[in-house]
Write a protein that holds these residues in place. Sequence first.
Motif, PDB file in Angstrom:
ATOM      1  N   GLU A  39     -56.004 -20.377  91.369  1.00  0.00           N
ATOM      2  CA  GLU A  39     -57.205 -21.214  91.306  1.00  0.00           C
ATOM      3  C   GLU A  39     -56.837 -22.680  91.091  1.00  0.00           C
ATOM      4  OE1 GLU A  39     -59.797 -19.683  88.306  1.00  0.00           O
ATOM      5  OE2 GLU A  39     -60.059 -17.738  89.289  1.00  0.00           O
ATOM      6  N   ARG A  40     -55.852 -22.928  90.260  1.00  0.00           N
ATOM      7  CA  ARG A  40     -55.466 -24.316  89.989  1.00  0.00           C
ATOM      8  C   ARG A  40     -54.818 -24.958  91.218  1.00  0.00           C
ATOM      9  NH1 ARG A  40     -53.191 -25.060  83.847  1.00  0.00           N
ATOM     10  NH2 ARG A  40     -54.824 -23.906  82.756  1.00  0.00           N
ATOM     11  N   GLU A  41     -54.037 -24.177  91.954  1.00  0.00           N
ATOM     12  CA  GLU A  41     -53.413 -24.726  93.154  1.00  0.00           C
ATOM     13  C   GLU A  41     -54.480 -25.086  94.183  1.00  0.00           C
ATOM     14  OE1 GLU A  41     -49.592 -23.818  96.036  1.00  0.00           O
ATOM     15  OE2 GLU A  41     -50.628 -22.138  95.087  1.00  0.00           O
ATOM     16  N   GLN A  42     -55.501 -24.228  94.304  1.00  0.00           N
ATOM     17  CA  GLN A  42     -56.579 -24.500  95.255  1.00  0.00           C
ATOM     18  C   GLN A  42     -57.355 -25.761  94.859  1.00  0.00           C
ATOM     19  OE1 GLN A  42     -58.705 -20.793  94.983  1.00  0.00           O
ATOM     20  NE2 GLN A  42     -57.515 -19.817  96.628  1.00  0.00           N
ATOM     21  N   ALA A  43     -57.493 -25.984  93.540  1.00  0.00           N
ATOM     22  CA  ALA A  43     -58.226 -27.153  93.045  1.00  0.00           C
ATOM     23  C   ALA A  43     -57.320 -28.351  92.795  1.00  0.00           C
ATOM     24  CB  ALA A  43     -58.964 -26.789  91.758  1.00  0.00           C
ATOM     25  N   ASN A  44     -56.023 -28.193  93.080  1.00  0.00           N
ATOM     26  CA  ASN A  44     -55.029 -29.247  92.851  1.00  0.00           C
ATOM     27  C   ASN A  44     -55.042 -29.711  91.399  1.00  0.00           C
ATOM     28  OD1 ASN A  44     -52.916 -30.851  93.774  1.00  0.00           O
ATOM     29  ND2 ASN A  44     -54.257 -32.615  94.110  1.00  0.00           N
ATOM     30  N   MET A  45     -55.042 -28.746  90.504  1.00  0.00           N
ATOM     31  CA  MET A  45     -55.010 -29.020  89.069  1.00  0.00           C
ATOM     32  C   MET A  45     -53.587 -28.798  88.549  1.00  0.00           C
ATOM     33  SD  MET A  45     -58.050 -29.788  87.829  1.00  0.00           S
ATOM     34  CE  MET A  45     -59.818 -29.594  88.085  1.00  0.00           C
ATOM     35  N   PRO A  46     -53.252 -29.353  87.360  1.00  0.00           N
ATOM     36  CA  PRO A  46     -51.925 -29.100  86.783  1.00  0.00           C
ATOM     37  C   PRO A  46     -51.648 -27.604  86.674  1.00  0.00           C
ATOM     38  CG  PRO A  46     -53.039 -30.815  85.547  1.00  0.00           C
ATOM     39  CD  PRO A  46     -54.048 -30.254  86.532  1.00  0.00           C
ATOM     40  N   PRO A  47     -50.420 -27.158  86.953  1.00  0.00           N
ATOM     41  CA  PRO A  47     -49.192 -27.957  87.122  1.00  0.00           C
ATOM     42  C   PRO A  47     -48.919 -28.442  88.544  1.00  0.00           C
ATOM     43  CG  PRO A  47     -48.656 -25.623  87.089  1.00  0.00           C
ATOM     44  CD  PRO A  47     -50.134 -25.709  86.871  1.00  0.00           C
ATOM     45  N   PHE A  48     -49.956 -28.383  89.420  1.00  0.00           N
ATOM     46  CA  PHE A  48     -49.758 -28.802  90.811  1.00  0.00           C
ATOM     47  C   PHE A  48     -50.119 -30.273  91.014  1.00  0.00           C
ATOM     48  CE2 PHE A  48     -50.700 -24.271  90.652  1.00  0.00           C
ATOM     49  CZ  PHE A  48     -49.566 -23.755  91.259  1.00  0.00           C
ATOM     50  N   SER A  49     -50.513 -30.931  89.956  1.00  0.00           N
ATOM     51  CA  SER A  49     -50.770 -32.372  90.002  1.00  0.00           C
ATOM     52  C   SER A  49     -50.543 -32.913  88.597  1.00  0.00           C
ATOM     53  CB  SER A  49     -52.210 -32.656  90.451  1.00  0.00           C
ATOM     54  OG  SER A  49     -53.132 -32.204  89.468  1.00  0.00           O
ATOM     55  N   ALA A  50     -50.580 -34.233  88.467  1.00  0.00           N
ATOM     56  CA  ALA A  50     -50.419 -34.877  87.160  1.00  0.00           C
ATOM     57  C   ALA A  50     -51.736 -35.541  86.780  1.00  0.00           C
ATOM     58  CB  ALA A  50     -49.294 -35.904  87.207  1.00  0.00           C
ATOM     59  N   GLN A  51     -52.030 -35.552  85.494  1.00  0.00           N
ATOM     60  CA  GLN A  51     -53.282 -36.134  85.020  1.00  0.00           C
ATOM     61  C   GLN A  51     -53.036 -37.071  83.840  1.00  0.00           C
ATOM     62  OE1 GLN A  51     -55.777 -32.768  83.953  1.00  0.00           O
ATOM     63  NE2 GLN A  51     -56.767 -32.755  85.950  1.00  0.00           N
ATOM     64  N   ALA A  52     -53.970 -37.975  83.650  1.00  0.00           N
ATOM     65  CA  ALA A  52     -54.008 -38.819  82.452  1.00  0.00           C
ATOM     66  C   ALA A  52     -55.469 -39.096  82.144  1.00  0.00           C
ATOM     67  CB  ALA A  52     -53.253 -40.121  82.662  1.00  0.00           C
ATOM     68  N   LEU A  53     -55.764 -39.249  80.881  1.00  0.00           N
ATOM     69  CA  LEU A  53     -57.107 -39.624  80.436  1.00  0.00           C
ATOM     70  C   LEU A  53     -57.026 -40.980  79.760  1.00  0.00           C
ATOM     71  CD1 LEU A  53     -58.897 -36.576  78.712  1.00  0.00           C
ATOM     72  CD2 LEU A  53     -59.698 -37.848  80.683  1.00  0.00           C
ATOM     73  N   VAL A  54     -57.996 -41.828  80.037  1.00  0.00           N
ATOM     74  CA  VAL A  54     -58.140 -43.059  79.266  1.00  0.00           C
ATOM     75  C   VAL A  54     -59.409 -42.907  78.447  1.00  0.00           C
ATOM     76  CG1 VAL A  54     -58.229 -45.560  79.302  1.00  0.00           C
ATOM     77  CG2 VAL A  54     -57.093 -44.332  81.145  1.00  0.00           C
ATOM     78  N   ARG A  55     -59.257 -42.981  77.133  1.00  0.00           N
ATOM     79  CA  ARG A  55     -60.406 -42.849  76.235  1.00  0.00           C
ATOM     80  C   ARG A  55     -60.718 -44.211  75.619  1.00  0.00           C
ATOM     81  NH1 ARG A  55     -57.429 -37.980  74.851  1.00  0.00           N
ATOM     82  NH2 ARG A  55     -58.564 -36.133  75.572  1.00  0.00           N
ATOM     83  N   ALA A  56     -61.984 -44.524  75.530  1.00  0.00           N
ATOM     84  CA  ALA A  56     -62.420 -45.788  74.942  1.00  0.00           C
ATOM     85  C   ALA A  56     -63.431 -45.516  73.841  1.00  0.00           C
ATOM     86  CB  ALA A  56     -63.036 -46.684  76.006  1.00  0.00           C
ATOM     87  N   GLU A  57     -63.339 -46.287  72.762  1.00  0.00           N
ATOM     88  CA  GLU A  57     -64.290 -46.206  71.655  1.00  0.00           C
ATOM     89  C   GLU A  57     -64.917 -47.573  71.462  1.00  0.00           C
ATOM     90  OE1 GLU A  57     -62.295 -44.726  68.211  1.00  0.00           O
ATOM     91  OE2 GLU A  57     -61.826 -42.788  69.133  1.00  0.00           O
ATOM     92  N   ALA A  58     -66.245 -47.585  71.296  1.00  0.00           N
ATOM     93  CA  ALA A  58     -66.963 -48.854  71.187  1.00  0.00           C
ATOM     94  C   ALA A  58     -68.206 -48.680  70.323  1.00  0.00           C
ATOM     95  CB  ALA A  58     -67.341 -49.368  72.581  1.00  0.00           C
ATOM     96  N   LYS A  59     -68.857 -49.810  70.052  1.00  0.00           N
ATOM     97  CA  LYS A  59     -70.081 -49.752  69.247  1.00  0.00           C
ATOM     98  C   LYS A  59     -71.244 -49.170  70.045  1.00  0.00           C
ATOM     99  CE  LYS A  59     -68.709 -53.675  66.356  1.00  0.00           C
ATOM    100  NZ  LYS A  59     -69.005 -55.062  65.930  1.00  0.00           N
ATOM    101  N   THR A  60     -71.166 -49.296  71.383  1.00  0.00           N
ATOM    102  CA  THR A  60     -72.194 -48.719  72.247  1.00  0.00           C
ATOM    103  C   THR A  60     -71.527 -47.930  73.362  1.00  0.00           C
ATOM    104  OG1 THR A  60     -72.291 -50.614  73.762  1.00  0.00           O
ATOM    105  CG2 THR A  60     -73.725 -50.684  71.793  1.00  0.00           C
ATOM    106  N   GLN A  61     -72.243 -46.945  73.876  1.00  0.00           N
ATOM    107  CA  GLN A  61     -71.728 -46.162  74.994  1.00  0.00           C
ATOM    108  C   GLN A  61     -71.584 -47.033  76.235  1.00  0.00           C
ATOM    109  OE1 GLN A  61     -70.106 -42.997  76.908  1.00  0.00           O
ATOM    110  NE2 GLN A  61     -70.718 -42.969  74.761  1.00  0.00           N
ATOM    111  N   GLU A  62     -72.495 -48.000  76.394  1.00  0.00           N
ATOM    112  CA  GLU A  62     -72.456 -48.893  77.555  1.00  0.00           C
ATOM    113  C   GLU A  62     -71.172 -49.713  77.571  1.00  0.00           C
ATOM    114  OE1 GLU A  62     -76.387 -47.478  76.797  1.00  0.00           O
ATOM    115  OE2 GLU A  62     -75.007 -48.587  75.487  1.00  0.00           O
ATOM    116  N   ALA A  63     -70.767 -50.216  76.394  1.00  0.00           N
ATOM    117  CA  ALA A  63     -69.548 -51.029  76.324  1.00  0.00           C
ATOM    118  C   ALA A  63     -68.312 -50.184  76.618  1.00  0.00           C
ATOM    119  CB  ALA A  63     -69.429 -51.674  74.944  1.00  0.00           C
ATOM    120  N   ALA A  64     -68.293 -48.955  76.106  1.00  0.00           N
ATOM    121  CA  ALA A  64     -67.142 -48.075  76.336  1.00  0.00           C
ATOM    122  C   ALA A  64     -66.988 -47.768  77.817  1.00  0.00           C
ATOM    123  CB  ALA A  64     -67.296 -46.794  75.532  1.00  0.00           C
TER     124      ALA A  64
END
Length: 712
Positions: free
Chosen positions: A593-618
Motif C-alpha cells: 500500500e505504501r509503495e502504491q501511495a509513494n509513502m516511506p520507505p519508498f519516499s522521503a518526508q519532512a514536516l515543518v511545524r509552526a507555532e504562533a499567537k494565531t492560526q492565521e499567522a502560523a
Amino acid sequence: MSHWLPVLVHTPAHAALGPVLTYRSEHLLPAGTLVRVPLGNRETLGVVWDAATAEATGEFDPAKVRDIAGVLEGIPPLSRAWQQLLGFTAAYYQRSAGEVALAALPPQLRELNPEQMARRLKRKKVDAGAGGAVLAAPALTPEQATAIAQIDAHPGPYLLFGATGSGKTEVYLHCVHKLLAADPDAQALVMVPEINLTPQLEERFKARFAPLYGEQAVVSLHSGMTNPQRLKSWLSAHGGAARIVLGTRMAVFASLPKLRLIVVDEEHDPSYKSGEGARYSARDLAVYRGKLEGAKVILGSATPSLESWHHSRPAEEGGRYLRLHMPSRVGESSKLPLVRRVDMNHQPRRAIFSTPLIAAIKERVARGEQVMVFLNRRGYAPVLTCEDCGWKSECPHCSAFRVFHKIDRTLRCHHCGFTERVPRACPDCGNVDIAPFGRGTEQLEEHLAELLVDVRRHGSVTPENPDGEHVRIARIDADSTKLKGQLEEQLAAVHAGDVDVLVGTQMIAKGHDFRRITLVAAVNPDGALFSSDFRAPERLFSLLMQAAGRAGRDATLGAQSEVWLQTFQPEHGLYAALKKHDYPAFAAQQLKEREQANMPPFSAQALVRAEAKTQEAAQAFLNAARTFAQTEMAAWDGWAEALEQVFLYPAVPMAIQRVANIERAQMLIECPSRTTLQQFLTAWQSVLHATRSQPECKGLIRWAIDVDPLAI
C-alpha cells in the motif's frame, strides 16, 4: 604565543551567529577538548572543533576575539568519530551543530567550571573489583546459536526478527560477552526505548557481567537519572572504565571511544524518535554510528519497523541489513498465545467487557494465574458531557477535551496540564446530571472490581478464612506511577504474584517479563484502524503484538495462553494477521500500500511545524515559505530540475491545533530522493529565516523542521 581556536557553542537562534566561534588560547588545544568560554554576558561550555570540518566563522576583528575562560582538565578530548556523528546529526535533522552537541553532553558537565570539575574528578573512585569469574550462561537454542553464528560471519547491520519470548536478550548478552572477552578495551552500547525498561535490563546485564568485569563495568544513561548520576556514567564511559552502556535514545550520543557493538532493542518503538529540539531517530543514528566507527549493529524486534523490514529484504533486491529469524519461543511447551477476536457488535450496547471475556478472566484467576487488561487511555473517561445542552469538558487553553479523573475528582488536560475540580453541575445549563463519556484505565479498574467481587484469590479460601481474599487488581499508567519508586514497587508486586489482574496502558505492554500472565485482553483497540496517519496501523499491530507477548512466558504453568481482542471490526486484515502471529504478511500488505501511495520507505518526508499567537499567522508563515520555494527558488542556478521532485503541501492545522493558547500548523514535504530533499531543506533554511519577518507572519513564535516524521 596566542592561538585562534574554533569552538562549538550553542548560540542563540536570534543572534545570527554560526555555532562555531573563534576564541583565543595560550595553548593549542586538540579538537574535542571541552572548554568554558564567554558568550555574551554569560559563560558556557564549548567544544574545540575540528578546524578542517568547522563551519566558516567569517572575517573577524582580532581585537574583539575573547579568551577562553578555562579548560576542563582531566577529561580526554571527544573523539573525531563523535564529532562526525554530531555534525551529521545536525546537518541531517536541520539543527544547529552547537545545539545538538551541547544537548548530547550531560547537564552537569555543561554547568561545572574547571575548578569544580577538577574536584569532581578527584573524588575517590570505587574499585572495579573484577574477579575473573566464570560466565554462567544458559544453553543456547538452535535458533539463537544460528543467529549468533551469522552475526559472527557477516558485517551487518542485522535485523534480529524474533518472536516475543524467543530469547533475543540472550543473543545480545552472548554477543556482548564474546566481544568483551576478545578485546580488553571494547565497549558495547545497548539501547531500550523507555526508561522503565532500563532497570530490569541493567539487573540482567550486571548479574552476567559484574562478576567478570566489576560493578562499574555496566552503567546506565537516561533522563530519569539525577544529573550527578548521569555525569558519573558519562565519565565512566568516556574514560573507558564502563564496558557496557545501557540507555534510552539519548545514549546514542554517549562518548564511547572503543565502541564495537550497538544493540537497539525493540527497534520499532516510536520512543527512539525525539519529539523536541533536534528531532533525531536514535535507531537510524545507531546504524550510522556503527558504520562510522566500524561497530556491529543489531536491531531487535518481534514487530520491526516497516523501514527496517524493507531494508532487510534480500541483498539482490536492494536490502542493506541481514535479517535473522527466531520464530520460536524458548521452552518446549512455550507456545505462542491463542488469539481470540470478540465481535462487540453482538454484545450489549456500551458493554465494557464481553461476557465470555469475564468468564475467561474468572477462570484464570481461580487457577492462580495472572491477567493483563490493556487500554491505551489513562484517566476515568476522555470527556465529561451534559446530555441536556451538549456541554463537554473542553480545555480553555487547548483544542482538546480535559480528561475526567475520578480518583481525585478532577478534569485534567493531558496537553497543557490545566486542572480543575469537577463541577457540581453543568457550567452552561446547570444540569446536575453530567456524565463521563468513553472510558480510561481508571474506569476499567473500577468496573473489574465490581465484576470480580464474588471471585476469591487462588488458595485463599481455608478453614481458618472461609471467605477468602478478594481478587487484587492493580493499575499501571502515567497517573499511578508519578512518584519516584512507584513503578518499580508495582512491577515488583506483579512479579511476586501479589496482583491477579493488571490494568494499564502501553507502559505494561512492552518488554516486561511477567512470568505468570496467561491471558491478555485488549479493550477497544479499533481507533487506530481509521486514523489519518498512515503509520497508525503499523503502531497498532506492533502494540498489540507486544501486549500479546506478555502472555504465556512461563511454560511450567502448562495452560494455553490467550489474547482476547474486543473489536467492532473482527474481519479487519490487521486482526486476521495478528491471529496468525503473521507479521511478514501484515508487513507485505502495508508495504504494498505504501509503495502504491509513494509513502516511506519508498519516499522521503519532512514536516515543518509552526507555532504562533494565531492560526492565521502560523499558516501564513508556512504558505509564504512554500510560495517562495515554488517561485523564487526555481530561478536559482541548478534548482529548477530539483524542485520538480519536491512536493510541498499547503499548510494545515495540526491535529491538536491549539496547546496552552499557542496555535500550531504544519506543512508536509515529500520527495522521492532523500538526497534531493536534504539539499532542498538546507537551501530553504535561509528562506524560512527571512520569511518570519514578513508582516503577515506577525505573531509567529517558533518553527521547526522534522525530518523523517513519525506522526503526521
